[in-house]
Design an enzyme around this catalytic site. Sequence first.
Site, mmCIF file in Angstrom:
data_model
loop_
_atom_site.group_PDB
_atom_site.id
_atom_site.type_symbol
_atom_site.label_atom_id
_atom_site.label_comp_id
_atom_site.label_asym_id
_atom_site.label_seq_id
_atom_site.Cartn_x
_atom_site.Cartn_y
_atom_site.Cartn_z
ATOM 1 N N SER A 30 0.774 -1.800 0.011
ATOM 2 C CA SER A 30 -0.455 0.198 -0.024
ATOM 3 C C SER A 30 0.516 1.290 -0.028
ATOM 4 O O SER A 30 0.426 2.026 -0.274
ATOM 5 C CB SER A 30 -1.213 0.028 1.084
ATOM 6 O OG SER A 30 -2.005 -1.290 0.708
ATOM 7 N N ASP B 186 -8.706 -4.435 2.704
ATOM 8 C CA ASP B 186 -6.963 -5.142 2.265
ATOM 9 C C ASP B 186 -6.817 -6.058 3.686
ATOM 10 O O ASP B 186 -6.383 -7.566 3.296
ATOM 11 C CB ASP B 186 -6.843 -4.013 2.673
ATOM 12 C CG ASP B 186 -5.159 -4.713 2.840
ATOM 13 O OD1 ASP B 186 -4.461 -5.069 1.150
ATOM 14 O OD2 ASP B 186 -3.997 -4.323 3.823
ATOM 15 N N HIS C 11 -3.664 -1.968 -4.895
ATOM 16 C CA HIS C 11 -3.439 -3.706 -5.645
ATOM 17 C C HIS C 11 -4.458 -4.596 -5.305
ATOM 18 O O HIS C 11 -5.357 -4.319 -4.197
ATOM 19 C CB HIS C 11 -2.423 -3.755 -4.794
ATOM 20 C CG HIS C 11 -2.056 -3.299 -3.544
ATOM 21 N ND1 HIS C 11 -2.771 -4.398 -2.045
ATOM 22 C CD2 HIS C 11 -1.495 -3.020 -2.152
ATOM 23 C CE1 HIS C 11 -3.019 -4.108 -0.989
ATOM 24 N NE2 HIS C 11 -2.586 -2.942 -1.048
HETATM 25 MG MG MG Z 1 -4.387 1.020 2.935
HETATM 26 ZN ZN ZN Z 2 -2.075 -5.194 2.301
#
Ligand code: MG
Ligand code: ZN
Length: 394
Positions: free
Chosen positions: A104, A279, A322
């Site tokens: 990140s 995430d 991502h």
């Molecule tokens: Mg973040």
């Molecule tokens: Zn991550």
Amino acid sequence: MSMGLFCIWLIDYLYKKLQKIFTMKKIISLVILTVSLWSCFRSPDETQKEDIKPLNVILLIGDGMGLSQLSSAYYFGEQEPNFSKFKDIGFINTSCTNTRITDSAAGATAFATGNRSYKGAISVSPQDTSSMTNIIETLSLLGYKTGLVATYSVTHATPAAFYAHVDSRDKQEDIAMQLVTSEVDFFASSGLPYFNAREDNKDLIPLLEQNGFEMETQRLDAKEFNVKKKYGYLMPPISMPAKVDGRDDFLPDATKMAIDYLSRNKDGFFLMVEGSQIDGAGHKNNSEMLIQEVLDFDKAVGMAFDFAEKNGNTLVIVTADHETGGFTLGAENGTSDDYDSHDYAVIEPSFATYGHSATLIPVFAFGPGSDIFRGVYNNNEIFHKMLKARELNK
Ligand code: MG
Ligand code: ZN
């Protein structure tokens, strides 16, 4: 006498008359003086002001949100996702300078500065870790108001890259210190301990207040915002609870409040909104948590889109740094090699990794200049396209 001949005669006549009064040198000086006076007294509007409207930019980042994460909103949400409102769509490659799969920090650095860097970098260069100018620094010089909204700490990698410059994302107390003197005008997130329960025993809350922030550390409450002030909402935990653990509508509500405050500025605004915990859900391989985080993020996307649609001078970009988890929406029992047992009527979300992946990431854009976000390109181009869209906004 023809018109042409008459003009030549007139110029010749005036020149001779002037020569009787002034010398050639004096005539030249007179011409230079007239030209310089004319340029001095032209209104500053004509000479300096850019021929563009200050374009508002809202960048929404779903941390770890790949195409399958985003797709889950289509199968597990109750209504048509806000993603469907966008027409200009592209893909980014998210690699960083030292690894093909990014994190990140490097991902946000690419968005914030227009340059790729190494895994863990917070807006510093890969060559010598010198500071790379970020979009908030650039736009605030042009009179923009700027804001950050996140559901993890404001010192966490994604928001950090938009105001801090440090060689490692782990230095969260240093990052917090840099927020105090940054160009950020509004922030809403968790992470209070990085400001008032620090290893160096400093309390940064009074420093933020001295620097013009009206601070709120208990709850997110809307107020009558004054565009001349700055506002900081810093919630007590290091990380806010996940949506499945009872987080309220902090993300869409803070997005709405940020827009309410920032849009009072006539010279434009930049807002970064992060759906931070998509995430985390990927790292935990927790599909229920993941889906709820994506749906929550989609609500924030709706807030931004609806404002932009009414406002007409706001560019909205939705993307991710991502993908996390190698998440996919396969069929029930799809991992069995007994094909007859696969039930295509039932989606059984699953994960391929506890880490990030290198899959291309979708980009959605709406508003003036949104068409330049089509295509397949590298993540750092997002930065350049945001500034380009601003320049194209006549
Ligand atoms: Mg973040
Ligand atoms: Zn991550």
